[in-house]
Each structure stands twice: as structure tokens, then as C-alpha cells.
Design an enzyme around this catalytic site. Structure first.
Site, short mmCIF file in Angstrom:
data_model
loop_
_atom_site.label_atom_id
_atom_site.label_comp_id
_atom_site.label_asym_id
_atom_site.label_seq_id
_atom_site.Cartn_x
_atom_site.Cartn_y
_atom_site.Cartn_z
N GLU A 1 11.05 4.71 -3.74
CA GLU A 1 10.55 3.33 -3.73
C GLU A 1 9.61 3.03 -4.90
OE1 GLU A 1 11.56 4.29 0.60
OE2 GLU A 1 10.50 5.31 -1.05
N PHE B 1 4.86 5.73 15.57
CA PHE B 1 5.48 6.53 14.51
C PHE B 1 5.59 5.71 13.22
CE2 PHE B 1 9.61 7.87 12.52
CZ PHE B 1 9.17 9.09 12.04
N GLN B 2 5.09 6.25 12.12
CA GLN B 2 5.11 5.65 10.79
C GLN B 2 4.27 4.38 10.69
OE1 GLN B 2 9.34 5.34 9.73
NE2 GLN B 2 9.14 7.22 8.55
N VAL C 1 3.54 6.65 -20.61
CA VAL C 1 2.17 6.68 -21.12
C VAL C 1 1.94 7.99 -21.86
CG1 VAL C 1 1.28 5.21 -19.28
CG2 VAL C 1 1.26 7.68 -18.98
N PHE D 1 -0.69 14.43 -24.31
CA PHE D 1 -1.86 13.60 -24.58
C PHE D 1 -3.09 14.13 -23.85
CE2 PHE D 1 -4.47 9.76 -24.81
CZ PHE D 1 -4.21 9.35 -26.11
#
Length: 578
Positions: free
Chosen positions: A50, A112-113, A386, A471
């Protein structure tokens, strides 16, 4: 079959111009995803994580300027969206997130969740509301759409799965003029424009500093620079809008920028900031010798980074059009000429670092970036991770014409480049999309390579493989620390890509760079280019700031005392610096 609330939800999104939704399916999202399947008006882009869905939506919104949508199921599903949503919100692009919720009757029971998305996402959104009733949904969704588009940021609609499956309580017909109102045009008052014109007309050494707020205002900025004989410095987010074919351009400023941009801002009488919130205060003029004027559409940005003498709230294009008739011709071109000469010298030095003949056996990352820029199509979309990929993109990508650049330039998140490329390629299937990925960024969301293969998205993923968080190593060295925790044991990424149905190209020598990249860009399908580049490349000259030089000196002393002299030898060889 009667219309469900989910059907109505998807119908409103389609009316708002939404073309696709990025996400991962789940039981609490079944109502929404089934409505998408049955209606056939919106494409479902099935990613593997996601977080990638939110990054992909952010990229689409950046490139199109229109509302993009991502979705996650209840609990951990939508919680994974949060990093990409922070990126979208801080980048000021319109994204709507659908955060499915547990059954409404169980909310508050520790089910739950169970999480509270309306609290979790509030910091990275303009609008974040729970839909608890079917009659509430249309108005809440409409408000969320208007807030995301109007304020340029994120809206989150939290909807329990059972509410989405209920019959719609009312018949709904979207009214586009109310759903998608036009943005206002903001121009400062005439007396404010007069004060700014007086300041600019009284200076023979003005520098213009441009950020992403100059999008759509290129012609006006160029006309102003011509009248004022003013060099133009740009922030990274302004690069794609102002740098190309610009005789007044003198480069970026900042640690990853050009010394010419830095000095053009320091060595002037007046600094005019246009649509920029460049955050690094140490690169602004100090003291009172330089007067600063700032124009921005957001009042809260005025004077946030440097004290300003004049601050105007307005859209850059319309404001400059109103200002230009009051600007007198500055016949003194000395400041501009000096700045351009400095820029050309700096540009020549940087281009020398990208030359194939710089080394016979070691690929310098500058060569990869410069060759990509030379070979890419005129309307290519680039994304960059980045860290070091951002440095090379900032210095070597020529973004003329229709080229675009997407990155996590405000939120600064790792792993953005690959999912940004997914969003760009999904939105523009016929355009060339190139991801400049770090090996650390790629490996963090490497599962999205499977998304490229499954959806047959022909993006080209170029990996700067230096076996390190490069970096971070530079940051550690520049502050006197020995590198620690930055090593990677990488696979052959090209061979790995081949096993999942993606063309792999591995580049290990400078003379392989041009033919390897040309082959990758010509391929009709997804490609992963594994470019093995020098690890010890020094992207920031230690002489740029005294404290940085001290940090590198301390690092060298520690390296000798800890038996790590080989690091210093590699640094001297690859950077011609010792």
C-alpha cells in the site's frame, strides 16, 4: 441489483475525473473493489504494498494536476499508506485515500485489526473523516475531493466495509461545477505591486530565485529577468519548470546545487523569491545588505525561511503580469554576466566528471545520469530516489520541453522512485518513464518489480548499485564519523529481474554505459539496469563549508587510526581529491 453506497462512492469518483485507483484488495474493501469491477469506469492498479499505492497516486497527481486515488483495507492495510500520503501532502498534490475500516458495530471494542484512521491520518491531510452512515457519504466524499483539489494536498475518507455494502440512501447526481470548482486567481493589491516595483527598479543587481510555484509562469519570469538583467537561481522543485533553454539560468543552490547559484543569491542587492519554500536557511543572504522580496500563493510561506522586506500573496503568473508594466529596463548587465560566466565554468567542471574517459575501469554515477539525459526521449518522465540519485538528477538531467521530474523532495522518503515510476507509467502508458533508483531505495520496495511485470508497465528502472547507503556515508564522513551500518550485500539485480520476467541489463565498465542504456531504453517492456557505480564518489566538495572540511579531516584521522586507510585511497582515486 439496487445501488450500494460503494456504487455511489465509485460513481462520484468517476464524475470527478478519476481514472484509476492504486491499492491492495482486502475484505473491508470488497464493496468498493466490486463496485469498480462492475462499473468498469475506473481501472484498479494492483500493487504489492500500500505504501507504493500512495506513492504512485502522488506521482500521477504531480504529473496530471488532477485528483489521484489510492486505497487500503482496514488496520495495517490503510496504515501502510501513510508514508506515501505524507509525501503527497508535503508535495502539495491532490490525492484522495480510501481507508477501509472494520465493521462499524465493532469500532471501539478492540476488534481484530482495529485502528483509528481518522486520527492517524489527520497530520498528513486537509480533510480526514469517518463515514458512519450511508446518507453522510456523498457529502463527505465531495468535501474530501474539493479539499484535496482546492488546497493541493491529501484527503482521507474512512469507510467501514459494512457501510459501503449497504444500499445507497438517496439517489445522487454529481454536479461538476460544485464538485470541481475552478481555482481562484490571486493578485496582490496595486499599492503592493507598486512597492515591489520601486524596490526592483532601484537595484542593478537583482537575483531571481524560483521554486515549483513558477509552474505555468515561465514566460512571465523570463520577461522579468530580461527587464532586470537578473540571473535566475532555482530550487530543485523549480528545475523542471524554469531551467530549460533559459539564458538567465545559473543553476541550483544548496549542498546538492551549484556554487554559481549560491553566489548569485549571496552577491546581489535584491533577492526576489518566486513560489519557493527552499528550507535551508544557511544558503540565504545573511544580514541586511541584501533586501529580500517574496511572492507566494500561501501567506504562511512569506518570511518563513528568511526575513523579507516585502511579501506579496499571489499566483506567480498573474502577479508578474500585473507587475511587469511598472518595471524599468536595467541597462547594467554586469551582475548577470558575472553569474552566467560562473555558471558555465561550474557546468563545465560537472560535465567533466561525467565523461566516459574519466576512468577505464570504474563507472562514475555522473556518467550514468548524463547518458540517461542524453538518450531519453524529449517527453520522458524521470523519478529519482532520495540521496545520491537526487544529486545526479539535479545536476545532470536536462528537463527541456515536456520532460518531467518526480521525487520525494519535501518528505525525503526512501524507496519512492520505483512506485513513482509506476504511477507515471500507468497515467501515461505511451511515454518513456525512467526511475533513477538507489540500491537501498529499490530493495526497500523491491516487490513492486512484480507489479511492473504483472501489469506489463514498460518503465525503465536504473539502479545506481554502489552497495551502500551512499549519501548517508557521505553525511557520516562529513561530520567526522566512520561509516557504520551502510553496507549492502547486493545480488545481481539484472539477473534477478530476468527471473521475474523483466529484461535485465548489467553495466560494469564505463564503455558499457552508452550501449547498455541505449539497449534498455529501446526495449518494448519493463527493464532493470543494474549499474555498478563507484561507492566512494564524493557528491559534495568538502570545501563548500568550513565545518564540512573539518568533518572530513576528522574522518580521515579516524580512518587511519582504525586501519581503514583503503577508504581514503579509494576516495582519492575516484574523486581526484586527497
Amino acid at each position: 441489483m439496487s445501488q450500494t453506497t460503494a456504487d455511489q462512492f465509485v460513481e462520484i469518483l468517476a464524475a470527478a475525473g478519476v481514472k484509476r485507483i492504486y491499492g491492495v484488495v482486502g475484505d473491508s474493501l470488497n464493496g468498493i473493489t466490486d463496485a469498480i469491477r462492475r462499473q468498469g469506469k475506473i481501472e484498479w492498479i494492483h500493487v504489492r504494498h500500500e505504501e507504493a499505492a500512495a506513492f504512485a497516486a502522488s506521482s500521477e497527481a504531480h504529473l496530471t494536476g488532477s485528483l489521484a486515488v489510492c486505497a487500503g483495507s482496514c488496520g495495517p492495510g490503510n496504515l501502510h499508506l501513510i508514508n506515501g500520503l505524507f509525501d503527497a501532502h508535503r508535495s502539495r498534490v491532490p490525492v484522495l485515500a480510501i481507508a477501509a475500516q472494520i465493521p462499524s458495530s465493532e469500532i471501539g471494542s478492540g476488534y481484530f485489526q482495529e485502528t483509528r484512521p481518522q486520527d492517524l491520518f489527520r497530520e498528513c491531510s486537509h480533510y480526514c473523516e469517518l463515514v458512519s452512515d450511508t446518507s453522510q457519504m456523498p457529502r463527505s466524499l465531495e468535501i474530501g475531493i474539493r479539499e484535496a483539489i482546492g488546497k493541493r494536498g491529501v484527503s482521507v475518507i474512512v469507510i467501514p466495509g459494512d457501510v459501503a455494502l449497504k444500499p445507497a440512501s438517496t439517489t445522487y447526481h454529481p454536479r461538476l461545477s460544485g464538485l470541481l470548482p475552478k481555482a481562484p486567481v490571486v493578485v496582490p493589491a496595486q499599492e503592493e505591486l507598486h512597492d515591489l516595483a520601486t524596490l526592483l527598479n532601484g537595484s542593478t543587481r537583482t537575483t531571481i530565485f524560483c521554486g515549483s510555484g513558477v509552474a505555468g509562469a515561465r514566460d512571465e519570469v523570463m520577461k522579468l529577468a530580461k527587464k532586470l538583467n537578473a540571473p535566475i537561481v532555482h530550487a530543485l522543485k523549480g528545475k523542471e519548470f524554469i531551467e530549460h533553454e533559459n539564458p538567465y539560468d545559473v543553476g541550483m543552490t544548496g549542498l546538492i546545487g551549484f556554487s554559481s547559484g549560491y553566489y548569485a543569491m549571496k552577491d546581489c542587492d535584491v533577492l526576489l523569491m518566486l513560489g519557493t519554500d527552499f528550507p535551508y536557511r544557511q544558503f540565504y543572504p545573511e544580514g541586511t545588505s541584501v533586501r529580500i522580496a517574496q511572492i507566494d500563493i500561501r501567506p504562511g510561506q512569506i518570511g518563513r525561511r528568511a526575513a523579507v522586506d516585502i511579501g506579496l500573496v499571489g499566483d506567480i503568473g498573474p502577479t508578474l503580469r500585473a507587475l511587469l508594466p511598472s518595471i524599468e529596463e536595467n541597462t547594467d548587465s554586469g551582475h548577470l554576466e558575472q553569474s552566467v560566466v560562473h555558471y558555465k565554468k561550474t557546468r563545465k567542471t560537472l560535465d567533466g566528471l561525467a565523461h566516459e574517459n574519466r576512468s577505464k575501469h570504474i563507472i562514475h554515477p555522473q556518467q550514468i545520469a548524463k547518458t540517461l539525459s542524453d538518450l531519453a526521449s524529449e517527453d520522458a518522465v524521470f523519478s529519482c530516489d532520495v540521496g545520491l540519485p537526487t544529486v545526479w538528477a539535479a545536476r545532470y538531467l536536462a528537463l527541456g520541453g515536456g520532460r518531467r521530474l518526480v521525487g520525494s523532495f519535501w518528505h525525503g522518503s526512501m524507496a519512492n522512485a520505483l512506485p513513482h515510476a509506476i504511477g507515471a507509467q500507468a497515467a501515461f502508458p505511451g511515454r518513456q518513464v525512467i526511475s533513477m533508483s538507489g540500491d537501498g531505495g529499490l530493495s526497500m520496495l523491491m516487490g513492486e518489480l512484480l507489479t511492473l511485470a504483472q501489469l506489463k508497465l514498460p518503465a525503465k528502472i536504473v539502479v545506481f548499485n554502489n552497495s551502500a547507503l551512499g549519501f548517508v556515508e557521505v553525511e557520516q564522513k562529513s561530520t567526522g564519523f566512520l561509516p557504520f551500518g551502510t553496507d549492502f550485500t547486493n545480488p545481481n539485480f539484472a539477473a534477478m529481474a530476468e527471473t521475474i520476467g523483466i529484461k535485465g541489463v548489467r553495466i560494469e565498465r564505463p564503455d558499457e554505459v552508452e550501449p547498455g542504456l541505449r539497449d534498455a531504453l529501446a526495449h518494448d517492456g519493463p527493464v532493470l539496469v543494474d549499474a555498478v557505480v563507484a561507492r566512494t564518489e564524493l557528491p559534495i566538495p568538502p570545501s563548500i563549508k568550513p565545518e564540512m572540511a573539518k568533518g572530513f579531516t576528522l574522518y580521515m584521522v579516524k580512518a587511519v587510526f582504525n586501519g581503514r586507510e583503503s577508504e581514503l585511497i579509494d576516495l582519492a582515486k575516484t574523486n581526484l581529491w586527497s
